[in-house]
Design a protein around this motif. Structure first.
Motif, PDB file in Angstrom:
ATOM      1  N   GLY A   1       0.807  -1.215   0.000  1.00 42.45           N
ATOM      2  CA  GLY A   1       0.000   0.000   0.000  1.00 42.45           C
ATOM      3  C   GLY A   1       0.840   1.264   0.000  1.00 42.45           C
ATOM      4  N   LYS A   2       1.971   1.229   0.688  1.00 40.11           N
ATOM      5  CA  LYS A   2       2.788   2.444   0.804  1.00 40.11           C
ATOM      6  C   LYS A   2       3.863   2.550  -0.259  1.00 40.11           C
ATOM      7  CE  LYS A   2       2.225   3.025   5.787  1.00 40.11           C
ATOM      8  NZ  LYS A   2       2.925   3.057   7.086  1.00 40.11           N
ATOM      9  N   PHE A   3       4.253   1.398  -0.853  1.00 42.90           N
ATOM     10  CA  PHE A   3       5.439   1.437  -1.696  1.00 42.90           C
ATOM     11  C   PHE A   3       5.217   2.159  -3.022  1.00 42.90           C
ATOM     12  CE2 PHE A   3       3.366  -2.343  -3.358  1.00 42.90           C
ATOM     13  CZ  PHE A   3       3.675  -2.322  -4.704  1.00 42.90           C
ATOM     14  N   TRP A   4       3.968   2.259  -3.470  1.00 41.06           N
ATOM     15  CA  TRP A   4       3.727   2.842  -4.794  1.00 41.06           C
ATOM     16  C   TRP A   4       4.243   4.273  -4.913  1.00 41.06           C
ATOM     17  CZ3 TRP A   4       2.865  -0.256  -8.607  1.00 41.06           C
ATOM     18  CH2 TRP A   4       2.129  -1.432  -8.423  1.00 41.06           C
ATOM     19  N   ASN A   5       4.054   5.052  -3.875  1.00 35.44           N
ATOM     20  CA  ASN A   5       4.447   6.456  -4.002  1.00 35.44           C
ATOM     21  C   ASN A   5       5.324   6.955  -2.868  1.00 35.44           C
ATOM     22  OD1 ASN A   5       3.419   7.605  -6.561  1.00 35.44           O
ATOM     23  ND2 ASN A   5       1.518   6.700  -5.820  1.00 35.44           N
ATOM     24  N   SER A   6       6.034   6.054  -2.205  1.00 33.11           N
ATOM     25  CA  SER A   6       6.925   6.466  -1.117  1.00 33.11           C
ATOM     26  C   SER A   6       8.200   7.112  -1.663  1.00 33.11           C
ATOM     27  CB  SER A   6       7.312   5.246  -0.289  1.00 33.11           C
ATOM     28  OG  SER A   6       8.394   5.576   0.555  1.00 33.11           O
ATOM     29  N   PRO A   7       8.671   8.186  -1.007  1.00 37.37           N
ATOM     30  CA  PRO A   7       9.971   8.763  -1.405  1.00 37.37           C
ATOM     31  C   PRO A   7      11.129   7.791  -1.195  1.00 37.37           C
ATOM     32  CG  PRO A   7       9.084   9.863   0.551  1.00 37.37           C
ATOM     33  CD  PRO A   7       7.998   8.973   0.033  1.00 37.37           C
ATOM     34  N   LEU A   8      10.915   6.723  -0.423  1.00 35.45           N
ATOM     35  CA  LEU A   8      11.965   5.711  -0.266  1.00 35.45           C
ATOM     36  C   LEU A   8      12.341   5.067  -1.604  1.00 35.45           C
ATOM     37  CD1 LEU A   8      10.872   4.068   3.093  1.00 35.45           C
ATOM     38  CD2 LEU A   8      13.067   5.185   2.641  1.00 35.45           C
ATOM     39  N   ASN A   9      11.429   5.128  -2.599  1.00 33.01           N
ATOM     40  CA  ASN A   9      11.792   4.640  -3.929  1.00 33.01           C
ATOM     41  C   ASN A   9      13.014   5.380  -4.482  1.00 33.01           C
ATOM     42  OD1 ASN A   9       9.777   2.568  -4.826  1.00 33.01           O
ATOM     43  ND2 ASN A   9       8.343   4.202  -4.246  1.00 33.01           N
ATOM     44  N   LEU A  10      13.108   6.690  -4.187  1.00 34.07           N
ATOM     45  CA  LEU A  10      14.262   7.456  -4.668  1.00 34.07           C
ATOM     46  C   LEU A  10      15.526   7.041  -3.921  1.00 34.07           C
ATOM     47  CD1 LEU A  10      12.734  11.036  -5.081  1.00 34.07           C
ATOM     48  CD2 LEU A  10      12.895   9.181  -6.752  1.00 34.07           C
ATOM     49  N   ASP A  11      15.391   6.751  -2.620  1.00 30.80           N
ATOM     50  CA  ASP A  11      16.553   6.265  -1.857  1.00 30.80           C
ATOM     51  C   ASP A  11      17.053   4.948  -2.429  1.00 30.80           C
ATOM     52  OD1 ASP A  11      16.570   8.366  -0.030  1.00 30.80           O
ATOM     53  OD2 ASP A  11      15.021   7.429   1.188  1.00 30.80           O
ATOM     54  N   TRP A  12      16.125   4.067  -2.777  1.00 28.40           N
ATOM     55  CA  TRP A  12      16.540   2.767  -3.320  1.00 28.40           C
ATOM     56  C   TRP A  12      17.125   2.891  -4.717  1.00 28.40           C
ATOM     57  CZ3 TRP A  12      18.177  -1.184  -0.958  1.00 28.40           C
ATOM     58  CH2 TRP A  12      17.747  -1.434   0.357  1.00 28.40           C
ATOM     59  N   LEU A  13      16.649   3.862  -5.487  1.00 23.28           N
ATOM     60  CA  LEU A  13      17.265   4.114  -6.789  1.00 23.28           C
ATOM     61  C   LEU A  13      18.723   4.538  -6.602  1.00 23.28           C
ATOM     62  CD1 LEU A  13      17.529   4.698  -9.794  1.00 23.28           C
ATOM     63  CD2 LEU A  13      16.158   6.775  -9.463  1.00 23.28           C
ATOM     64  N   SER A  14      18.959   5.500  -5.733  1.00 29.08           N
ATOM     65  CA  SER A  14      20.340   5.956  -5.507  1.00 29.08           C
ATOM     66  C   SER A  14      21.198   4.848  -4.917  1.00 29.08           C
ATOM     67  CB  SER A  14      20.349   7.190  -4.599  1.00 29.08           C
ATOM     68  OG  SER A  14      19.840   8.314  -5.292  1.00 29.08           O
ATOM     69  N   ALA A  15      20.631   4.061  -4.005  1.00 28.93           N
ATOM     70  CA  ALA A  15      21.391   2.957  -3.402  1.00 28.93           C
ATOM     71  C   ALA A  15      21.746   1.905  -4.453  1.00 28.93           C
ATOM     72  CB  ALA A  15      20.587   2.323  -2.262  1.00 28.93           C
ATOM     73  N   THR A  16      20.842   1.677  -5.402  1.00 33.77           N
ATOM     74  CA  THR A  16      21.100   0.717  -6.480  1.00 33.77           C
ATOM     75  C   THR A  16      22.258   1.176  -7.361  1.00 33.77           C
ATOM     76  OG1 THR A  16      18.793  -0.006  -6.460  1.00 33.77           O
ATOM     77  CG2 THR A  16      20.044  -0.429  -8.484  1.00 33.77           C
ATOM     78  N   LEU A  17      22.294   2.476  -7.642  1.00 29.56           N
ATOM     79  CA  LEU A  17      23.393   3.014  -8.458  1.00 29.56           C
ATOM     80  C   LEU A  17      24.722   2.888  -7.712  1.00 29.56           C
ATOM     81  CD1 LEU A  17      21.595   6.209  -9.823  1.00 29.56           C
ATOM     82  CD2 LEU A  17      21.754   3.938 -10.883  1.00 29.56           C
ATOM     83  N   ALA A  18      24.692   3.181  -6.405  1.00 24.81           N
ATOM     84  CA  ALA A  18      25.920   3.047  -5.599  1.00 24.81           C
ATOM     85  C   ALA A  18      26.380   1.594  -5.582  1.00 24.81           C
ATOM     86  CB  ALA A  18      25.665   3.558  -4.181  1.00 24.81           C
ATOM     87  N   LEU A  19      25.424   0.690  -5.515  1.00 20.24           N
ATOM     88  CA  LEU A  19      25.738  -0.739  -5.420  1.00 20.24           C
ATOM     89  C   LEU A  19      26.383  -1.246  -6.713  1.00 20.24           C
ATOM     90  CD1 LEU A  19      25.310  -3.087  -3.407  1.00 20.24           C
ATOM     91  CD2 LEU A  19      23.112  -3.504  -4.515  1.00 20.24           C
ATOM     92  N   ILE A  20      25.813  -0.935  -7.853  1.00 22.31           N
ATOM     93  CA  ILE A  20      26.378  -1.464  -9.101  1.00 22.31           C
ATOM     94  C   ILE A  20      27.742  -0.837  -9.381  1.00 22.31           C
ATOM     95  CG2 ILE A  20      25.199   0.107 -10.703  1.00 22.31           C
ATOM     96  CD1 ILE A  20      24.981  -2.301 -12.636  1.00 22.31           C
ATOM     97  N   ARG A  21      27.924   0.420  -8.970  1.00 16.34           N
ATOM     98  CA  ARG A  21      29.247   1.036  -9.156  1.00 16.34           C
ATOM     99  C   ARG A  21      30.289   0.350  -8.295  1.00 16.34           C
ATOM    100  NH1 ARG A  21      28.430   7.462  -9.338  1.00 16.34           N
ATOM    101  NH2 ARG A  21      30.664   7.485  -9.816  1.00 16.34           N
ATOM    102  N   ALA A  22      29.954   0.134  -7.019  1.00 14.76           N
ATOM    103  CA  ALA A  22      30.904  -0.532  -6.120  1.00 14.76           C
ATOM    104  C   ALA A  22      31.220  -1.931  -6.641  1.00 14.76           C
ATOM    105  CB  ALA A  22      30.323  -0.598  -4.711  1.00 14.76           C
ATOM    106  N   PHE A  23      30.190  -2.605  -7.145  1.00 18.29           N
ATOM    107  CA  PHE A  23      30.322  -3.975  -7.650  1.00 18.29           C
ATOM    108  C   PHE A  23      31.242  -4.017  -8.879  1.00 18.29           C
ATOM    109  CE2 PHE A  23      28.333  -7.242 -10.528  1.00 18.29           C
ATOM    110  CZ  PHE A  23      28.761  -8.363  -9.842  1.00 18.29           C
ATOM    111  N   ALA A  24      30.952  -3.187  -9.863  1.00 18.90           N
ATOM    112  CA  ALA A  24      31.751  -3.191 -11.098  1.00 18.90           C
ATOM    113  C   ALA A  24      33.173  -2.698 -10.835  1.00 18.90           C
ATOM    114  CB  ALA A  24      31.065  -2.344 -12.168  1.00 18.90           C
ATOM    115  N   ASP A  25      33.308  -1.709  -9.959  1.00 18.42           N
ATOM    116  CA  ASP A  25      34.644  -1.170  -9.624  1.00 18.42           C
ATOM    117  C   ASP A  25      35.555  -2.238  -9.032  1.00 18.42           C
ATOM    118  OD1 ASP A  25      34.005   1.330 -10.445  1.00 18.42           O
ATOM    119  OD2 ASP A  25      33.916   2.234  -8.450  1.00 18.42           O
ATOM    120  N   ARG A  26      34.969  -3.207  -8.342  1.00 13.97           N
ATOM    121  CA  ARG A  26      35.771  -4.221  -7.660  1.00 13.97           C
ATOM    122  C   ARG A  26      35.703  -5.561  -8.404  1.00 13.97           C
ATOM    123  NH1 ARG A  26      34.125  -0.378  -4.622  1.00 13.97           N
ATOM    124  NH2 ARG A  26      35.372   0.441  -2.896  1.00 13.97           N
ATOM    125  N   GLY A  27      35.547  -5.506  -9.713  1.00 13.75           N
ATOM    126  CA  GLY A  27      35.679  -6.706 -10.529  1.00 13.75           C
ATOM    127  C   GLY A  27      34.420  -7.530 -10.690  1.00 13.75           C
TER     128      GLY A  27
END
Lengths: 303, 303
Positions: free
Chosen positions: A81-107
């Motif tokens: 019910g809350k996930f559709w329009n929660s601002p936490l979606n933006l936090d998870w978007l940024s966290a996802t970008l940080a995650l793939i960068r850290a992942f690719a940077d380290r092989g």
């Protein structure tokens, strides 16, 4: 790749889908590392790491410590019910970008992320939605943030030579699902002989057991399919038909009334299913076995 | 809105487009605040703030200090040749999300952001690209991050009731443009009688003077158009035609050779231009005046 050195890190590993991915990943000879905010009581053969991925720097620290070759990224905000329009979606978007960068940077070699049918244009969803031909035109913040994660993480992966795939989940069900969602509501109504007021009942959806969704993600990790991939059964079902099946399995029938409420979402919301089979994954022949398991799970909790 | 209380904050205010937005915003009775990494020598009527928006917390601090009613967000990484696939695109995506959240949280009323024709599907770009009908299918990290900023910032704005518009810039030119881009290269070749090896010359593009692009952004700020809006002249021009115009204005002709190199980008890359006019903005009747100004600017630097 030396099979012995395939190390997968699963985020959201204690979630509704994530908990079912660990066994199929172990079966595929991955060394399985799991991240969740809290460690489980019984870790089994999985190596658990307690991290909150929304903490700045957490992603890099975790990747540095595990050094995964594969990353299965399922973590996201998902409160019913809350996930559709929660601002936490933006936090998870940024966290996802940080995650793939850290992942690719380290092989890191292969990234598989969890997308959603809500990335597509629901206004034009009469035909099965196609990974390549259908528009990304989300109508919710959740769908927009997931589509953004797909576009940006994929383009980043391409730019650094990291293998990338993105599983778009349609409708799923199973033990532990939030009780306010349609299948738990139908199960409760039929098991307890209660009344449930529904929309038209003619809406078409594609339901897949959560364990099959998790199998699909494990198969995607082990494959080299590199694109967005719909995750569904390939069998469209009306909500009325779904209700009838549940009633038949329950051996009882509640007072489920269709045509009483307005429908939410499009009339048809089903996936084109040409790509997922390329991973070796196979759709269950029938939903009945999984629906019966889910009924059993609820029955013990609804006494 | 009381016109006296319209406070606009412009990010990227010292950039190629940004520097031309300040006068048209002042003309529209905005109190104009500008942010850049360094303060200019001559601030004029604009209130400048020195901030690096990639610093965590910078966006919130800046918004708290200025309390803008309008935000014109132009800042992004734009170094010629490098911007297409730089990981800084991901930093700017995250910074954009932080910015719109800080803005809306503190009462911001209208957000206008800078997008790009690179958000669209260039593989299908034979017809004019349409803000609503055309696919978002970027083929570069830059295009992907901009499309992601559009999707997520728009959905967030809708979810919190903030007015939102997004100007998709096509091709632009003017004094101060990077000398490695096509119009400076053509100007240099014709003014100095030098040789320039080009692609087919038949590619169609839509060129707009940077001052007109900036006028479009100012008009979008003052309007209530709420969607993505293409920014172009509405006049498609071949590169060969562009070269001829520049030679005519220069009164000299360099050795510009078409058909020598491979084309980069699609054959046709032009915008559908139905929406921008709704802001009151008008396209210049001819590019010649702006091309002549740009020629003058280069002439004084190429001696």
């Amino acid at each position: 790749l030396d099979a012995a050195r395939r190390i997968v890190l699963v985020t959201g590993a204690s979630g509704f889908i994530g908990r079912h991915t660990l066994a199929p990943l172990l079966e595929r000879d991955f060394e399985v590392h799991a991240v969740a905010r809290e460690l489980p009581a019984n870790p089994g053969k999985v190596r658990w790491h307690a991290f909150d991925l929304l903490t700045p720097g957490a992603a890099a620290q975790l990747i540095e410590s595990v050094r995964p070759t594969h990353l299965l990224h399922l973590a996201w905000y998902a409160e019913h019910g809350k996930f559709w329009n929660s601002p936490l979606n933006l936090d998870w978007l940024s966290a996802t970008l940080a995650l793939i960068r850290a992942f690719a940077d380290r092989g890191g070699e292969r990234f598989v992320g969890a997308g959603t049918c809500a990335e597509y244009d629901w206004g034009a969803a009469e035909a099965p939605l196609d990974e390549k031909a259908s528009h990304l035109r989300p109508s919710t913040l959740y769908g927009a943030a997931k589509a953004s994660a797909f576009l940006s993480a994929q383009a980043y992966a391409v730019s650094v030579g990291c293998s990338f795939a993105w599983g778009r989940v349609f409708h799923l069900f199973g033990p532990g699902e939030d009780e306010r969602r349609i299948i738990p509501l139908l199960i409760r109504a039929h098991l307890k002989g209660e009344r449930l007021d529904c929309g038209s009942g003619t809406q078409l959806r594609d339901f897949l057991p959560v364990a099959s969704v998790a199998e699909a993600f494990a198969a995607m990790c082990a494959s080299d399919v590199s694109s967005a991939v719909n995750i569904g059964s390939g069998q469209a079902m009306s909500l009325e038909n779904l209700s009838d099946r549940i009633a038949a399995l329950a051996g009882r029938r509640g007072e489920v009334r269709f045509g009483v409420r307005n429908d939410s979402g499009p009339r048809v919301l089903i996936p084109e299913m040409k790509l997922l089979g390329q991973t070796g994954w196979q759709s269950p022949e029938s939903l009945d076995e999984s629906l019966a398991l889910t009924l059993d799970w609820w029955e013990s909790r609804l006494i």
